[in-house]
Design a protein around this motif. Structure first.
Motif: not given
Ligand code: AMP
Ligand code: MG
Length: 500
Positions: A100, A108, A112, A135-136, A140-141, A179, A262, A267, A276
């Motif tokens: 990242q 990662l 969600r 989800s760390r 998850g939404r 958010r 991103v 991605n 994504d």
């Molecule tokens: P992204 O760059 O949006 O594709 O997401 C980067 C990472 O963060 C991925 O592992 C996603 O599943 C995780 N992620 C992003 N938003 C959430 C969220 N609201 N809940 C849980 N995991 C998330």
């Protein structure tokens, strides 16, 4: 006397029968689960409160032979909300790592997103369906606005002929999420021929589990590169195809003016698809250094950087594959990416945009000079090529009218006139081809934003409008003419937040 109650029961049963027949035509398979359990987390979706349908995409439904009336089936909302489980489904989240913004992150995965299974070659996923092992600290939404953006843009990209994931439908709900403000959560059902990412390989490389890398490569070959299945050199050839597909994909992004925002290795699709959708943008005025993601302060993922970044990402993939594929051979293929795979792919798509049928030596200069000129003349990227598609070499005012610096444009138009004179096809043939190559309509962020603001007030009509426009990028749609022009000044090339 008619027995109304029996009639009503018959009617209801018939309805239920016919409805469930529609969704029961889906039988899912879960080949990914044949991999070791470390590849995934078996997890059920967590339903949203009071779900309702926002939009259904009949074009995507056709891909999986789903009846176009299926959205009337109450189970359809249930399927998107995780309360109706299609036959054969075993929900799971996929594990992956990724670089990242240049930094390796081992944990990662689908934080969600929950996969339901595969049908007719399409892997169905619910994005925003609750927490998983990955989800760390997050919830998850997915916010309704980000689901609407992904839903519409992936369809637009498809109709523009750019490899992408698809989306079947989207639901809203009364579930609140936090958010920058309190928002409503939604779920989008995404579909892809593959959800494997460069980062999926990175996870097993950095864990030192090289036998799992091999198992993953075999899986990818079966799912995405099945013509290589019996090839002794299949791993290397798979890598070559990923490099080639990525080169073509990025060339298409550059030509259409798409900024992903991103481009982390998690991605990046192993099939060279656009995946994504986050803070992406279709550029308004052409700016080479445009950065749609305003958290990307260094501009790592600027529009003009996308070819370089994809090369860097492919290099990270080659590192992850190094235990199972010869490094030198991969390096040679990476060199080819920079030497000719990407440049040739880019010049090819640009020739099409300019209506050039012949391949001549000076074309690269013509294209390079255009990119420099575009930067200096201040012009809407989409409008420029669409207007150029009707250019006749005589009436230059049509072109001058859309730019701020006509003198600079004039210099390039003179070069273009000379080049067109060498073409053998007629002007009308060229114009016809260009009108099918240069869209009249792309989904710019201000359009998506307008749909989102209406959706926030419970009015989803513009989501449908944009879904329609997305499906007709090259058509003249007089009723939507206002979306074909210059972006309103106050909405040009805005930066978007990663929060979604
Ligand atoms: P992204 O760059 O949006 O594709 O997401 C980067 C990472 O963060 C991925 O592992 C996603 O599943 C995780 N992620 C992003 N938003 C959430 C969220 N609201 N809940 C849980 N995991 C998330
Ligand atoms: Mg992602």
């Amino acid at each position: 006397m008619t027995d109304y109650s029996a009639n009503a029961i018959y009617y209801l049963e018939h309805q239920m029968y016919s409805f469930s027949m529609i969704l029961n035509t889906i039988t899912l398979q879960t080949p990914y689960l044949s991999l070791d359990s470390e590849f995934y987390d078996l997890v059920d979706p967590t339903p949203l409160d009071e779900p309702y349908l926002i939009s259904f995409n009949p074009d995507a439904a056709k891909l999986i032979d789903l009846d176009s009336n299926s959205c009337d089936d109450p189970d359809f909302i249930g399927m998107l909300n995780g309360t109706f489980t299609p036959e054969g489904s075993r929900p799971f989240a996929m594990c992956y790592a990724g670089h990242q913004f240049g930094n390796y992150n081992h944990w990662l995965g689908d934080g969600r997103t929950i996969n339901l299974g595969r049908v007719q070659g399409w892997n169905l996923q619910l994005k925003g369906s609750g927490e998983t092992l990955y989800s760390r600290m997050a919830d998850g939404r997915a916010a309704q606005r980000s689901s609407i953006r992904e839903y519409l843009m992936s369809e637009s990209m498809h109709h523009l002929g750019i490899p992408t994931t698809r989306a079947l439908g989207i639901i809203g709900s009364k579930t609140k999420i936090i958010r920058n403000r309190v928002e409503e959560a939604s779920i989008v059902m995404r579909m892809s021929t593959s959800w494997v990412r460069f980062g999926t390989f990175e996870y097993f490389f950095y864990s030192g589990k090289h036998s799992k890398l091999e198992a993953l490569a075999e899986y990818v070959i079966t799912e995405s590169y099945s013509h290589l299945q019996n090839d002794d050199d299949r791993f290397f050839k798979m890598f070559c195809e990923v490099v080639e597909r990525t080169a073509r994909l990025i060339a298409q992004w550059q030509a259409i003016g798409f900024n992903h925002g991103v481009m982390n290795t998690d991605n990046m699709s192993i099939e060279g698809l656009t995946i994504d959708y986050g803070p992406f943008a279709m550029m308004d005025d052409f700016r080479y250094g445009y950065v749609c993601n305003h958290t990307d302060r260094a501009g790592r993922y600027a529009y003009g950087e996308q070819p370089n970044v994809s090369y860097w990402n492919l290099t990270m993939l080659s590192k992850a594959l190094s235990p199972i594929i010869d490094k030198d051979r991969m390096q040679k293929k990476l060199d080819d990416f920079g030497a000719f795979l990407y440049p040739d792919a880019y010049v090819d798509v640009m020739r099409d945009k300019l209506g050039l049928e012949m391949k001549l030596d000076g074309d690269v200069d013509l294209i390079t000079d255009l990119v420099v000129a575009l930067h200096d003349i201040y012009v809407d990227h989409t409008l420029f090529y669409r207007t150029l598609s009707r250019y006749d070499g005589i009436n230059k005012s049509t072109m001058y009218d859309i730019v701020m610096e006509p003198v600079i444009l004039d210099k390039w138009l003179t070069q273009y006139d000379e080049r067109l004179a060498q073409e053998t096809r007629t002007q009308s043939q060229r114009q016809e081809a260009m009108l099918k190559t240069n869209p009249k309509y792309v989904l710019k962020n201000y359009m998506l934003q307008e749909a989102i603001e209406k959706a926030d007030r419970g009015d989803y009509t513009m989501v449908e409008t944009l879904l329609f426009i997305a499906a007709h990028p090259y058509d003249e749609l007089p009723e939507f003419e206002r979306f074909a022009g210059d972006t309103p000044e106050e909405h040009k090339n805005l930066g978007l937040s990663c929060s979604s």
